[in-house]
Design a protein around this motif. Sequence first.
Motif, PDB file in Angstrom:
ATOM      1  N   LEU A 112       7.617  19.231   4.539  1.00 27.33           N
ATOM      2  CA  LEU A 112       8.363  18.706   5.799  1.00 27.33           C
ATOM      3  C   LEU A 112       7.812  17.602   6.749  1.00 27.33           C
ATOM      4  O   LEU A 112       8.142  16.381   7.076  1.00 27.33           O
ATOM      5  CB  LEU A 112       9.276  19.366   6.575  1.00 27.33           C
ATOM      6  CG  LEU A 112      10.654  18.948   7.293  1.00 27.33           C
ATOM      7  CD1 LEU A 112      11.485  18.158   6.268  1.00 27.33           C
ATOM      8  CD2 LEU A 112      11.444  20.136   7.708  1.00 27.33           C
ATOM      9  N   GLU A 113       6.712  18.319   7.365  1.00 24.73           N
ATOM     10  CA  GLU A 113       5.738  17.558   8.169  1.00 24.73           C
ATOM     11  C   GLU A 113       5.068  16.248   7.641  1.00 24.73           C
ATOM     12  O   GLU A 113       4.919  15.190   8.023  1.00 24.73           O
ATOM     13  CB  GLU A 113       4.749  18.376   8.707  1.00 24.73           C
ATOM     14  CG  GLU A 113       4.074  17.964   9.808  1.00 24.73           C
ATOM     15  CD  GLU A 113       2.790  18.826  10.307  1.00 24.73           C
ATOM     16  OE1 GLU A 113       1.943  18.388  10.794  1.00 24.73           O
ATOM     17  OE2 GLU A 113       3.268  19.924  10.662  1.00 24.73           O
ATOM     18  N   ALA A 114       4.703  16.556   6.392  1.00 24.45           N
ATOM     19  CA  ALA A 114       3.979  15.513   5.420  1.00 24.45           C
ATOM     20  C   ALA A 114       4.996  14.346   5.082  1.00 24.45           C
ATOM     21  O   ALA A 114       4.749  13.132   5.252  1.00 24.45           O
ATOM     22  CB  ALA A 114       3.339  15.954   4.357  1.00 24.45           C
ATOM     23  N   THR A 119       7.083   8.983   6.185  1.00 29.66           N
ATOM     24  CA  THR A 119       8.157   7.971   6.608  1.00 29.66           C
ATOM     25  C   THR A 119       7.752   7.188   7.619  1.00 29.66           C
ATOM     26  O   THR A 119       7.872   6.033   7.972  1.00 29.66           O
ATOM     27  CB  THR A 119       9.498   9.041   6.967  1.00 29.66           C
ATOM     28  OG1 THR A 119       9.756   9.916   5.905  1.00 29.66           O
ATOM     29  CG2 THR A 119      10.522   8.141   7.234  1.00 29.66           C
ATOM     30  N   GLU A 120       6.936   7.929   8.728  1.00 32.77           N
ATOM     31  CA  GLU A 120       6.552   6.906  10.027  1.00 32.77           C
ATOM     32  C   GLU A 120       5.498   6.271   9.326  1.00 32.77           C
ATOM     33  O   GLU A 120       5.440   4.759   9.890  1.00 32.77           O
ATOM     34  CB  GLU A 120       5.781   8.086  10.903  1.00 32.77           C
ATOM     35  CG  GLU A 120       6.734   8.765  11.703  1.00 32.77           C
ATOM     36  CD  GLU A 120       6.263  10.000  12.451  1.00 32.77           C
ATOM     37  OE1 GLU A 120       5.031  10.107  12.716  1.00 32.77           O
ATOM     38  OE2 GLU A 120       6.937  10.893  13.199  1.00 32.77           O
ATOM     39  N   ASN A 121       4.641   6.687   8.653  1.00 37.71           N
ATOM     40  CA  ASN A 121       3.711   5.693   7.983  1.00 37.71           C
ATOM     41  C   ASN A 121       4.162   4.477   7.364  1.00 37.71           C
ATOM     42  O   ASN A 121       3.642   3.278   7.396  1.00 37.71           O
ATOM     43  CB  ASN A 121       2.418   6.102   7.158  1.00 37.71           C
ATOM     44  CG  ASN A 121       1.786   7.264   7.981  1.00 37.71           C
ATOM     45  OD1 ASN A 121       1.566   7.012   9.109  1.00 37.71           O
ATOM     46  ND2 ASN A 121       0.899   8.182   7.146  1.00 37.71           N
ATOM     47  N   ARG A 122       5.149   4.716   6.682  1.00 35.09           N
ATOM     48  CA  ARG A 122       5.764   3.580   5.887  1.00 35.09           C
ATOM     49  C   ARG A 122       6.607   2.408   6.789  1.00 35.09           C
ATOM     50  O   ARG A 122       6.285   1.235   6.697  1.00 35.09           O
ATOM     51  CB  ARG A 122       6.864   4.063   4.717  1.00 35.09           C
ATOM     52  CG  ARG A 122       7.556   3.030   4.053  1.00 35.09           C
ATOM     53  CD  ARG A 122       8.458   3.336   2.715  1.00 35.09           C
ATOM     54  NE  ARG A 122       7.954   4.730   2.379  1.00 35.09           N
ATOM     55  CZ  ARG A 122       8.970   5.793   2.256  1.00 35.09           C
ATOM     56  NH1 ARG A 122      10.260   5.697   2.404  1.00 35.09           N
ATOM     57  NH2 ARG A 122       8.531   6.935   1.538  1.00 35.09           N
ATOM     58  N   TRP A 124       5.437   2.103   9.659  1.00 38.06           N
ATOM     59  CA  TRP A 124       4.469   1.731  10.608  1.00 38.06           C
ATOM     60  C   TRP A 124       3.918   0.351   9.603  1.00 38.06           C
ATOM     61  O   TRP A 124       3.693  -0.755  10.051  1.00 38.06           O
ATOM     62  CB  TRP A 124       3.488   2.510  10.895  1.00 38.06           C
ATOM     63  CG  TRP A 124       2.267   1.845  11.639  1.00 38.06           C
ATOM     64  CD1 TRP A 124       2.385   1.653  12.968  1.00 38.06           C
ATOM     65  CD2 TRP A 124       1.091   1.661  11.055  1.00 38.06           C
ATOM     66  NE1 TRP A 124       1.088   0.957  13.272  1.00 38.06           N
ATOM     67  CE2 TRP A 124       0.342   1.184  11.987  1.00 38.06           C
ATOM     68  CE3 TRP A 124       0.569   1.774   9.702  1.00 38.06           C
ATOM     69  CZ2 TRP A 124      -1.088   0.741  11.973  1.00 38.06           C
ATOM     70  CZ3 TRP A 124      -0.792   1.480   9.741  1.00 38.06           C
ATOM     71  CH2 TRP A 124      -1.552   0.964  10.693  1.00 38.06           C
ATOM     72  N   LEU A 125       3.828   0.551   8.272  1.00 35.64           N
ATOM     73  CA  LEU A 125       3.327  -0.404   7.396  1.00 35.64           C
ATOM     74  C   LEU A 125       4.162  -1.549   7.315  1.00 35.64           C
ATOM     75  O   LEU A 125       3.574  -2.620   7.102  1.00 35.64           O
ATOM     76  CB  LEU A 125       2.898   0.324   6.062  1.00 35.64           C
ATOM     77  CG  LEU A 125       1.529   1.202   5.984  1.00 35.64           C
ATOM     78  CD1 LEU A 125       1.657   1.951   4.814  1.00 35.64           C
ATOM     79  CD2 LEU A 125       0.195   0.279   6.378  1.00 35.64           C
ATOM     80  N   GLU A 126       5.327  -1.063   7.052  1.00 31.24           N
ATOM     81  CA  GLU A 126       6.216  -2.143   6.866  1.00 31.24           C
ATOM     82  C   GLU A 126       6.405  -3.088   8.221  1.00 31.24           C
ATOM     83  O   GLU A 126       6.541  -4.373   7.898  1.00 31.24           O
ATOM     84  CB  GLU A 126       7.814  -1.758   6.430  1.00 31.24           C
ATOM     85  CG  GLU A 126       7.850  -1.044   5.133  1.00 31.24           C
ATOM     86  CD  GLU A 126       9.225  -0.490   4.878  1.00 31.24           C
ATOM     87  OE1 GLU A 126      10.201  -0.302   5.657  1.00 31.24           O
ATOM     88  OE2 GLU A 126       9.382  -0.034   3.425  1.00 31.24           O
ATOM     89  N   GLY A 127       6.304  -2.485   9.375  1.00 30.65           N
ATOM     90  CA  GLY A 127       6.306  -3.234  10.511  1.00 30.65           C
ATOM     91  C   GLY A 127       5.026  -4.096  10.560  1.00 30.65           C
ATOM     92  O   GLY A 127       5.008  -5.473  10.934  1.00 30.65           O
ATOM     93  N   LYS A 128       4.038  -3.697  10.033  1.00 30.34           N
ATOM     94  CA  LYS A 128       2.728  -4.453  10.090  1.00 30.34           C
ATOM     95  C   LYS A 128       3.025  -5.521   8.869  1.00 30.34           C
ATOM     96  O   LYS A 128       2.426  -6.781   9.323  1.00 30.34           O
ATOM     97  CB  LYS A 128       1.474  -3.592   9.630  1.00 30.34           C
ATOM     98  CG  LYS A 128       0.940  -2.620  10.737  1.00 30.34           C
ATOM     99  CD  LYS A 128       0.212  -3.482  11.424  1.00 30.34           C
ATOM    100  CE  LYS A 128      -0.648  -2.286  12.459  1.00 30.34           C
ATOM    101  NZ  LYS A 128      -1.635  -3.003  13.233  1.00 30.34           N
ATOM    102  N   LYS A 129       3.607  -5.501   7.972  1.00 32.49           N
ATOM    103  CA  LYS A 129       3.688  -6.548   6.854  1.00 32.49           C
ATOM    104  C   LYS A 129       4.560  -7.632   7.652  1.00 32.49           C
ATOM    105  O   LYS A 129       4.374  -8.712   7.313  1.00 32.49           O
ATOM    106  CB  LYS A 129       4.311  -5.914   5.443  1.00 32.49           C
ATOM    107  CG  LYS A 129       3.462  -5.075   4.756  1.00 32.49           C
ATOM    108  CD  LYS A 129       4.194  -4.724   3.431  1.00 32.49           C
ATOM    109  CE  LYS A 129       3.379  -3.930   2.751  1.00 32.49           C
ATOM    110  NZ  LYS A 129       4.033  -3.573   1.312  1.00 32.49           N
ATOM    111  N   LEU A 130       5.329  -7.258   8.269  1.00 31.57           N
ATOM    112  CA  LEU A 130       6.355  -8.289   8.782  1.00 31.57           C
ATOM    113  C   LEU A 130       5.904  -9.284   9.935  1.00 31.57           C
ATOM    114  O   LEU A 130       5.979 -10.239   9.796  1.00 31.57           O
ATOM    115  CB  LEU A 130       7.764  -7.685   9.625  1.00 31.57           C
ATOM    116  CG  LEU A 130       8.869  -6.856   8.565  1.00 31.57           C
ATOM    117  CD1 LEU A 130       9.749  -6.306   9.519  1.00 31.57           C
ATOM    118  CD2 LEU A 130       9.170  -7.908   7.683  1.00 31.57           C
TER     119      LEU A 130
END
Length: 132
Positions: A112-114, A119-122, A124-130
């Motif tokens: 659950l933690e992973a 989800t947080e990393n995704r 964050w990554l999607e925010g970086k791509k934008l």
Amino acid sequence: MTLTNDDLQALANLLDTSLDVKLDQKLQPVHNRLDKIENKLDKVEGRLDRVEGRLDRVEGRLDKVEGRLDKVEGRLDKVESEVSSLKSGQLELKKGSREILKKVSETYELALEAWGKSTENRVWLEGKKLKL
């Protein structure tokens, strides 16, 4: 009149015979009663012999029952030993089950933690791509 030894002997024999006859007459009822008592005692002895035979058969049966009880006791001891082993095994299984439940819970929490981190990393990554 003088009595000779032969005369005295003959007189003694007559008295002995007379006394024997009278004594036999007097003792005959006693002999009869003793014969009856002897017959009754013979009957009692016969009955006691039959009772003894029956008791011997009962004793034989009791010996068989005792043998069977010894076998049952042996089987019961074996069953008690096996039940004790089963209880010990059951306690080990419960302990193992608790350990497995604890590990499953820990694994679930870790997964659950992973998942949450991924989800947080995704995000964050999607925010970086934008921004790129």
